[in-house]
Design a protein around this motif. Structure first.
Motif, mmCIF file in Angstrom:
data_model
loop_
_atom_site.group_PDB
_atom_site.id
_atom_site.type_symbol
_atom_site.label_atom_id
_atom_site.label_comp_id
_atom_site.label_asym_id
_atom_site.label_seq_id
_atom_site.Cartn_x
_atom_site.Cartn_y
_atom_site.Cartn_z
ATOM 1 N N UNK A 1 0.833 -1.196 0.000
ATOM 2 C CA UNK A 1 0.000 0.000 0.000
ATOM 3 C C UNK A 1 0.867 1.244 0.000
ATOM 4 N N UNK A 2 0.357 2.287 -0.641
ATOM 5 C CA UNK A 2 0.898 3.638 -0.488
ATOM 6 C C UNK A 2 -0.192 4.379 0.271
ATOM 7 N N UNK A 3 -0.101 4.327 1.579
ATOM 8 C CA UNK A 3 -1.192 4.715 2.462
ATOM 9 C C UNK A 3 -1.072 6.161 2.925
ATOM 10 N N UNK A 4 -2.191 6.895 2.848
ATOM 11 C CA UNK A 4 -2.269 8.229 3.424
ATOM 12 C C UNK A 4 -3.189 8.145 4.637
ATOM 13 N N UNK B 1 2.867 6.530 3.444
ATOM 14 C CA UNK B 1 3.815 5.463 3.772
ATOM 15 C C UNK B 1 3.648 4.334 2.766
ATOM 16 N N UNK B 2 4.759 3.728 2.397
ATOM 17 C CA UNK B 2 4.736 2.522 1.575
ATOM 18 C C UNK B 2 5.008 1.371 2.523
ATOM 19 N N UNK B 3 4.065 0.421 2.564
ATOM 20 C CA UNK B 3 4.100 -0.634 3.571
ATOM 21 C C UNK B 3 3.326 -1.848 3.069
ATOM 22 N N UNK B 4 3.704 -3.012 3.545
ATOM 23 C CA UNK B 4 2.931 -4.216 3.251
ATOM 24 C C UNK B 4 1.623 -4.175 4.038
ATOM 25 N N UNK B 5 0.535 -4.616 3.400
ATOM 26 C CA UNK B 5 -0.761 -4.632 4.083
ATOM 27 C C UNK B 5 -0.669 -5.382 5.411
ATOM 28 N N UNK C 1 8.235 1.635 12.586
ATOM 29 C CA UNK C 1 8.847 2.284 11.425
ATOM 30 C C UNK C 1 9.755 1.354 10.623
ATOM 31 N N UNK C 2 10.250 0.299 11.252
ATOM 32 C CA UNK C 2 11.123 -0.638 10.548
ATOM 33 C C UNK C 2 10.380 -1.436 9.490
ATOM 34 N N UNK C 3 9.038 -1.400 9.500
ATOM 35 C CA UNK C 3 8.260 -2.120 8.497
ATOM 36 C C UNK C 3 7.995 -1.274 7.258
ATOM 37 N N UNK C 4 8.276 0.031 7.317
ATOM 38 C CA UNK C 4 8.034 0.903 6.170
ATOM 39 C C UNK C 4 9.081 0.675 5.087
ATOM 40 N N UNK C 5 8.625 0.699 3.839
ATOM 41 C CA UNK C 5 9.532 0.636 2.701
ATOM 42 C C UNK C 5 9.934 2.038 2.269
ATOM 43 N N UNK C 6 9.049 3.013 2.555
ATOM 44 C CA UNK C 6 9.341 4.413 2.243
ATOM 45 C C UNK C 6 8.402 5.309 3.031
#
Length: 195
Positions: free
Chosen positions: A71-74, A93-97, A108-113
């Motif tokens: 996801x690119x979540x807002x 944030x770019x993150x796995x669902x 924060x360690x789970x964020x890709x961006x």
């Protein structure tokens, strides 16, 4: 006899005190509250149209090129690392669902961006504070969009320094160019500017 708390205990108590203040005040003050090692950051103004539209367009463009499961979540929630004494709220944030399926703040360690759209009221929070905090939190890519100037930067490649982890690579861009965020390339065409 009273024994003074050690440095780590004092830092934890200080952080928890600031966290309690943020939780109590967030609903009653405009804008958003975040915590850094320097203290509480208050971005006074609620994001307006160009800010929110930039975040929405970048989110949508990323989700078109990313694989299912990312996801690119807002929106909420915050990202928090109590051990670092930092609570931040990225615009996107770019993150796995699967990594979002938690109660409370995200690790924060789970964020890709992390992606920020520079605010009118406190640009140094994005350009300086978050550029310092995000590598300390282990966020591998940090992207800054600045509607004031129509420019931005992609920061990556965390490396150790005497002042803590920092991004080693900075790629500047102007609105209209394609940029790469992690593994995905998106356009910056037609992003709004502040007037």
């Amino acid at each position: 006899m009273t024994i003074a708390p050690d440095h780590a205990d004092r830092d934890a108590l200080r952080y928890q005190s600031m966290r309690d203040i943020v939780e109590q005040m967030q609903e009653s003050v405009p804008g958003k509250l975040e915590i850094t090692k320097e203290g509480i950051v208050h971005d006074m103004m609620s994001p307006g149209g160009p800010h929110e539209l930039t975040a929405a367009r970048i989110s949508r463009r990323l989700e078109k090129v990313m694989p299912d499961g990312l996801l690119a979540h807002t929106g909420t929630p915050d990202v928090e690392d109590p051990n670092s004494g930092v609570l931040r709220h990225p615009d996107v944030i770019v993150i796995a669902e699967a990594d979002m399926d938690v109660e409370g703040a995200l690790d924060p360690h789970t964020l890709l961006a992390a992606i920020e759209v520079v605010s009118r009221s406190n640009p140094d929070n994005d350009w300086v504070g978050k550029a310092r905090d995000y590598p300390q939190l282990g966020i591998p890519v940090y992207v800054i969009f600045d509607p004031r100037t129509g420019e931005g930067s992609v920061l990556s490649d965390i490396h150790p320094t005497a002042h803590g982890p920092r991004y080693a690579t900075r790629k500047d861009f102007v609105y209209g160019e394609d940029i790469t965020i992690g593994e995905w390339t998106v356009s910056t065409e037609n992003l709004p500017r502040y007037t």
